[in-house]
Design an enzyme around this catalytic site. Sequence first.
Site, short mmCIF file in Angstrom:
data_model
loop_
_atom_site.label_atom_id
_atom_site.label_comp_id
_atom_site.label_asym_id
_atom_site.label_seq_id
_atom_site.Cartn_x
_atom_site.Cartn_y
_atom_site.Cartn_z
N LEU A 238 24.58 26.08 65.56
CA LEU A 238 24.58 25.44 66.89
C LEU A 238 25.67 25.97 67.82
O LEU A 238 26.84 25.97 67.47
CB LEU A 238 24.74 23.92 66.72
CG LEU A 238 24.62 23.09 68.00
CD1 LEU A 238 23.21 23.15 68.55
CD2 LEU A 238 25.05 21.65 67.75
N ASP A 239 25.27 26.40 69.01
CA ASP A 239 26.20 26.87 70.04
C ASP A 239 27.00 28.10 69.62
O ASP A 239 28.08 28.37 70.14
CB ASP A 239 27.17 25.74 70.48
CG ASP A 239 26.44 24.55 71.07
OD1 ASP A 239 25.33 24.74 71.57
OD2 ASP A 239 26.99 23.43 71.01
N GLU A 240 26.47 28.84 68.64
CA GLU A 240 27.18 30.02 68.14
C GLU A 240 26.40 31.31 68.35
O GLU A 240 26.85 32.38 67.95
CB GLU A 240 27.49 29.85 66.64
CG GLU A 240 28.57 28.85 66.32
CD GLU A 240 29.97 29.35 66.69
OE1 GLU A 240 30.14 30.53 67.01
OE2 GLU A 240 30.89 28.51 66.64
#
Lengths: 292, 292, 292, 292
Positions: A235-237
Amino acid sequence: MTTQAPAAPTHLFHWVLTLSCIDGPGIVHAVSGAIVAARGNITESQQFTSLDTGRFFMRLQVESPAGRSELEEALAPVTDRWNMSWHLDEVGRPLRTLVLASTAGHCVNDMLFRQRAGQLPVEIPLVLSNHGTLRDLVDFYGVPFESAAVTSPEAKAAFEARVLEAVDEHDIELVVLARYMQILSPELCAALEGRCINIHHSFLPGFKGANPYRQAHARGVKLIGATAHFVTSDLDEGPIIEQNVVRVDHSRSPAELVAIGQDEESRTLSQAVKWFAERRVLVDGARTIIFR
Amino acid sequence: MTTQAPAAPTHLFHWVLTLSCIDGPGIVHAVSGAIVAARGNITESQQFTSLDTGRFFMRLQVESPAGRSELEEALAPVTDRWNMSWHLDEVGRPLRTLVLASTAGHCVNDMLFRQRAGQLPVEIPLVLSNHGTLRDLVDFYGVPFESAAVTSPEAKAAFEARVLEAVDEHDIELVVLARYMQILSPELCAALEGRCINIHHSFLPGFKGANPYRQAHARGVKLIGATAHFVTSDLDEGPIIEQNVVRVDHSRSPAELVAIGQDEESRTLSQAVKWFAERRVLVDGARTIIFR
Amino acid sequence: MTTQAPAAPTHLFHWVLTLSCIDGPGIVHAVSGAIVAARGNITESQQFTSLDTGRFFMRLQVESPAGRSELEEALAPVTDRWNMSWHLDEVGRPLRTLVLASTAGHCVNDMLFRQRAGQLPVEIPLVLSNHGTLRDLVDFYGVPFESAAVTSPEAKAAFEARVLEAVDEHDIELVVLARYMQILSPELCAALEGRCINIHHSFLPGFKGANPYRQAHARGVKLIGATAHFVTSDLDEGPIIEQNVVRVDHSRSPAELVAIGQDEESRTLSQAVKWFAERRVLVDGARTIIFR
Amino acid sequence: MTTQAPAAPTHLFHWVLTLSCIDGPGIVHAVSGAIVAARGNITESQQFTSLDTGRFFMRLQVESPAGRSELEEALAPVTDRWNMSWHLDEVGRPLRTLVLASTAGHCVNDMLFRQRAGQLPVEIPLVLSNHGTLRDLVDFYGVPFESAAVTSPEAKAAFEARVLEAVDEHDIELVVLARYMQILSPELCAALEGRCINIHHSFLPGFKGANPYRQAHARGVKLIGATAHFVTSDLDEGPIIEQNVVRVDHSRSPAELVAIGQDEESRTLSQAVKWFAERRVLVDGARTIIFR
């Protein structure tokens, strides 16, 4: 380069070629030779060698009377010899794009307005949402809209199945999460790898996860931002495509930060989608190369 | 592209090649062919075709064991055939730079500090000024400093003669007006054409001429800026290399605008000098091409 | 407001008053009344009520023939009644500032140049460093310089003891960590609370800790930045004073990011020091209020 | 400041008061005294004294159980004594706004979207255009739309007469030229003085008049911008309210500059309208004061 004046007017195709391979000597010369062989003129060219991965990346725009098969034939010995990943497309062809949304309309409105104004080379056969809020807006632009609440694991699975079905049905090349407020399952992330872009409402890697504006207020930052990135199961990476920031001060409440940040979200997402549709975004491990 | 691992370590030169010519088909292939012939690998490449002038511009960085003569020999048929303007240099060679200044030290300080820190690839054999104010600062950096008042037409002629003499004496490749507050004579402008950069303390074309910050205050602009440009005999009209702005508000006096603007002046000028020294600035009529 | 034309010229003091207290009705009227009583005119006024902490903050600049004691006497009933934290100072008085540095000179050079140019209202009686590298630069500006290696716990304790001694000796009001590359002990952080400013070479809260540019490269961010913040024992978590960013792209190596980022570090730190010296920085819990 | 907890819940009005007068001592104290007398608490306060015109400007937000008449009564002695220009309004009341447009929809779309999203405190009873192009867009937002071609002096006079009639009919407080591509007559400029905002598609004072993006391309500027300003009969010379710029490079054609610039135009105009509607824009001679 432009062509020499032809005796009779010939239709010129405008091709965009992207490629990558392990770096080595002679690649540029070999590629440009294949293009000369296919009667092409290079009108735009960018290249980059990644010291991180040892890979060579290139993007070319080429004008040529040659059609796809002639060009592919000329390129084949080169792409074979260097074991290239490559893609050949026509400049300006609208990318088939599926949009997922929830209740916030600023990103969807921005994309649809730009698309209609001729500034975003996409076609959008469908908007899917877990809320009905944006139906009127999407209707106005003549785009089909479907919504289904995602309030249980079963509903989520059904929604994601509908996403994959729509991807198949419309031969979708890009899925855009335009402030879609659900976390995708690892399976869906995997299925859409490299062709799903999200807008995160913070300047990543700061303020990952939920409520980034509340986090930004609590931390007292002096600039807030937005990040468009590829979706991965982490997530969000995922690889970052574009980021923007705007100055704020102590007097702004979390709610005001939300309003201020929306401008950055809209333009950052639309910019990322535009670059992707123009084949300007290449992935190099955890990073992106942007050939602007 | 990197070289294949050699049997024995060979010295690699790192060349920067810039060229321009009337556009036509096959140029990229011909240039890259000459570089392959000279055992070179292209590590950086940028090109642009100007629709305004019909000219093609290119900048290449090339690693090769070939020395200057071998490379020039390989390039000769290509540069001849297309009647190219071209320049071949070693990456990182410091550019011989003459600095003219008056009393304000911010631009001179910024350039000298960056030069010493290894961030500005220039060597500065001399600073000439029409005031003695900056002697200590320039001394500290170990750079020779000369000053002579310019208070009469005769004194101005003598100062400009000294400039030309110094250009000859030190084989100067670039003259930088680092807030030098005298207008150059048309003759000196002509003599230094294409190798003299000025920093103007406004966002050109707004506020040409004297006292731009006073003009900016009177007009109530919300952003002030700085412009680095080539000097021509047409005051403040030479090709623009770089510009930056910074936000201001109604509360700033003209004197405060001066102080605020100095940061933009320093960094804009140093950036322009850096790009010029790296052969990233090409002139296309009244405009510049910047291959960043 | 300006004064009415006086019969005879009177010396006017220019005061800066900052205050904070639990918010409540009537504060502005009471404060302005005290200033009228002390024959003062308010020339600049800013206020803010924090919804997070319920505190009211105010900064005033006041012209008055009244000296410190007359003004304090007039203010006493007001500051007592609202149990205010307050500070009264003369506008423009140079703040006694201790600078700690290591080997990188860009922030020190920027501060010293601005200080001498009259743009940074500080006086710097001493620069302390754990390296000798910057001695010549600091000498040039006529500022005393001491260095001592910090290569063991004992050496670190000795260095920190010298810091505290220098703070006492020179009656220091602000300690600036101008790229001082040692982590302060919790004891020193506590002793300097609210009067020690650090420059962190990233856009906090992204990339805390060591090697932020390497982290930024690995993550592929499209903007890099710098953050000036108060030092607390919680590393890189103190209240943020100022932040700036600059755009970068995929082609930049970690070493190039370092060079690019230095401009933002210098100007961000100098800006934060300037605001602090002008009493424009007030602390509200974990956040700062900046009365620009 | 917040009120002390009342025994019974009382309705609190939220007032915004703007005022200006010749500067002199005691104004802040007198104004704050009147507000205390009307049981008000100042929640936001900004002031500025113009050295150019000698005038004092102030903007206050005040919470109070007092209605308009009580507040005006309390203020009357103060506004009389200093011969103030002043305006009292309720915070958040939508400003009655007339929009003039032509064929370009980006500014109109931006304003209407923000208005509906609750981010722009205006109500728009009518959009008038000299083309029919934007009818569908305006219809979608439920706003009445009228168009009439302006292809002769008579048609222009009739269009302007309709503007003035609409201003009367809807009690219009602000006229916005949202890329309205006709020059207003001096008479209409005079009639709308101080309440008509235009967006100019350049960074004024650069590139006044027609085709600013073509001018910007020819001059080779590195940043393009947009300027929101009050309309006066002196074309493109009215007081500036807001400006923004965006970076461009040599590769952009005039047509691409137009597309890139539209984002800046939209956000700059919407920002100016928002500040005006919130009574944050005061005029000081040829300049504006923006109390953000």
